[in-house]
Motif scaffolding. Structure first.
Motif, mmCIF file in Angstrom:
data_model
loop_
_atom_site.group_PDB
_atom_site.id
_atom_site.type_symbol
_atom_site.label_atom_id
_atom_site.label_comp_id
_atom_site.label_asym_id
_atom_site.label_seq_id
_atom_site.Cartn_x
_atom_site.Cartn_y
_atom_site.Cartn_z
ATOM 1 N N ILE A 180 0.852 -1.201 0.000
ATOM 2 C CA ILE A 180 0.000 0.000 0.000
ATOM 3 C C ILE A 180 0.888 1.252 0.000
ATOM 4 O O ILE A 180 0.720 2.161 -0.818
ATOM 5 N N THR A 181 1.861 1.281 0.889
ATOM 6 C CA THR A 181 2.750 2.450 0.968
ATOM 7 C C THR A 181 3.449 2.668 -0.379
ATOM 8 O O THR A 181 3.500 3.791 -0.888
ATOM 9 N N GLN A 182 3.966 1.603 -0.971
ATOM 10 C CA GLN A 182 4.700 1.747 -2.236
ATOM 11 C C GLN A 182 3.789 2.255 -3.352
ATOM 12 O O GLN A 182 4.176 3.099 -4.166
ATOM 13 N N GLU A 183 2.559 1.746 -3.383
ATOM 14 C CA GLU A 183 1.610 2.157 -4.417
ATOM 15 C C GLU A 183 1.251 3.648 -4.268
ATOM 16 O O GLU A 183 1.196 4.394 -5.248
ATOM 17 N N VAL A 184 1.039 4.072 -3.023
ATOM 18 C CA VAL A 184 0.697 5.491 -2.780
ATOM 19 C C VAL A 184 1.883 6.375 -3.173
ATOM 20 O O VAL A 184 1.724 7.393 -3.856
ATOM 21 N N LEU A 185 3.082 5.959 -2.796
ATOM 22 C CA LEU A 185 4.275 6.756 -3.133
ATOM 23 C C LEU A 185 4.434 6.878 -4.646
ATOM 24 O O LEU A 185 4.747 7.944 -5.178
ATOM 25 N N ARG A 186 4.193 5.754 -5.355
ATOM 26 C CA ARG A 186 4.330 5.764 -6.825
ATOM 27 C C ARG A 186 3.418 6.843 -7.429
ATOM 28 O O ARG A 186 3.801 7.577 -8.318
ATOM 29 N N ARG A 187 2.205 6.939 -6.882
ATOM 30 C CA ARG A 187 1.258 7.922 -7.442
ATOM 31 C C ARG A 187 1.697 9.353 -7.142
ATOM 32 O O ARG A 187 1.681 10.214 -7.996
ATOM 33 N N TYR A 188 2.121 9.614 -5.916
ATOM 34 C CA TYR A 188 2.486 11.005 -5.551
ATOM 35 C C TYR A 188 3.837 11.422 -6.150
ATOM 36 O O TYR A 188 4.150 12.599 -6.187
ATOM 37 N N GLU A 189 4.584 10.445 -6.648
ATOM 38 C CA GLU A 189 5.816 10.794 -7.367
ATOM 39 C C GLU A 189 5.514 11.598 -8.631
ATOM 40 O O GLU A 189 6.390 12.259 -9.184
ATOM 41 N N GLN A 190 4.270 11.545 -9.078
ATOM 42 C CA GLN A 190 3.895 12.283 -10.297
ATOM 43 C C GLN A 190 3.582 13.752 -10.028
ATOM 44 O O GLN A 190 3.275 14.509 -10.942
ATOM 45 N N THR A 191 3.653 14.198 -8.775
ATOM 46 C CA THR A 191 3.353 15.601 -8.439
ATOM 47 C C THR A 191 4.288 16.519 -9.233
ATOM 48 O O THR A 191 5.507 16.402 -9.122
ATOM 49 N N PRO A 192 3.731 17.444 -10.050
ATOM 50 C CA PRO A 192 4.599 18.260 -10.916
ATOM 51 C C PRO A 192 5.531 19.218 -10.166
ATOM 52 O O PRO A 192 6.693 19.330 -10.503
#
Ligand code: BEZ
Ligand code: FE
Length: 293
Positions: A15-27
């Protein structure tokens, strides 16, 4: 075709890794840095204490209730930030203070934008109860030169330990609060009443948290100042009364030794501005030194 859903959320680590992957896209790079760190620390915290759904829902409801205690002049979230030491932590790490500049401290929850303006030397108490106080000093730059046109907001408690925003503000308006602007000599001066040691508001969610935890809720008597002047870094600070009984035990960690000053007690007599006082009064002298912007 296999239509079963992904098993990506089977473990807390996934769960943590999946959430981090998504927020890595923050411009925005700074927002990305903040969000990734926030997610990492929040998830680590929840795992560390094995947070239950019931406990997290309790926290969400407490935040909802905290929002109800917010209005202009009272921000309950700031009290939480203060009581958890986060306000002083950010003030301290954010303010690279050159030697000689006045130390900042926390803002607190009770600043009101658009406070009443007063002429230099006026009485800002507007009927607040307490021993009369004559306060004065200078606003200086790092070279010791007066800072002209500095806009000073000052606010403080009365002798019950209350602020105007805690006591019928809608009906009575502001008291023990005002805005002054320095002239060419950089001097500031006003009459008001002595602040006293006081407990943080007894009627919100922050005090509930403190009652259940540290049991500490007192603040040492102080005046709040915010000083804004062109070419200078805005200064948010307090002046504390050396005679306070709780200087060592501020519920919100705001005391710094350089901000403790002598509020001198006098019997009836003549005040520094020539006013003849028929009863005891106090005086304070304090110079602020601004850091360059
Ligand atoms: C204040 O100094 O006004 C204050 C700070 C934290 C909590 C409550 C009040
Ligand atoms: Fe205060």
């Amino acid at each position: 075709m296999n239509t079963t859903t992904s098993t990506a959320y089977d473990t807390t680590e996934q769960i943590t890794q999946e959430v981090l992957r998504r927020y890595e896209q923050t411009p925005d790079p700074r927002l990305r840095e903040i969000m990734l760190s926030l997610v990492r620390h929040l998830h680590a915290f929840a795992k560390d204490v094995r947070l239950t759904s019931e406990e997290w829902l309790f926290a969400m409801k407490a935040l909802e209730e905290t929002g109800r205690w917010c209005a202009p002049g009272r921000n309950e979230f700031i009290i939480f930030s203060d009581a958890l030491g986060l306000s002083m932590l950010t003030v301290t790490q954010d303010y690279r203070r050159p030697a000689g500049a006045t130390e900042p401290t926390l803002l607190g929850p009770f600043l009101l934008e658009g406070a009443p303006r007063f002429e230099m030397g006026a009485d800002i108490s507007a009927g607040a109860q307490g021993t009369p106080l004559h306060a004065q000093g200078r606003v200086l730059d790092l070279q010791g030169q007066p800072v002209a046109h500095a806009v000073i907001d000052v606010w403080h408690s009365d002798d019950r330990g209350l602020y105007d925003v805690q006591d019928g503000f809608e009906e009575n308006g502001a008291w023990a609060r005002g805005q002054l602007t320095t002239g060419a000599d950089g001097r500031w001066r006003f009459w008001s009443v002595m602040p006293v040691d006081y407990p943080i508001p007894q009627d919100g969610t922050a005090i509930e948290m403190l009652r259940a935890t540290t049991g500490r809720s007192m603040r040492p008597a102080h005046l709040h100042f915010r000083i804004v002047a062109q070419g200078q870094r805005p200064l948010v600070t307090h002046i504390f009364d050396r005679q306070s009984q709780v200087l060592h035990d501020d519920a919100v960690f705001g005391v710094r030794p350089s901000l403790v000053a002598d509020f001198v007690r006098h019997p009836a007599g003549t005040a520094p501005d020539g006013r003849v006082m028929g009863a005891a009064f106090c005086t304070l002298d304090y110079d602020f030194v601004m850091a360059p912007a």
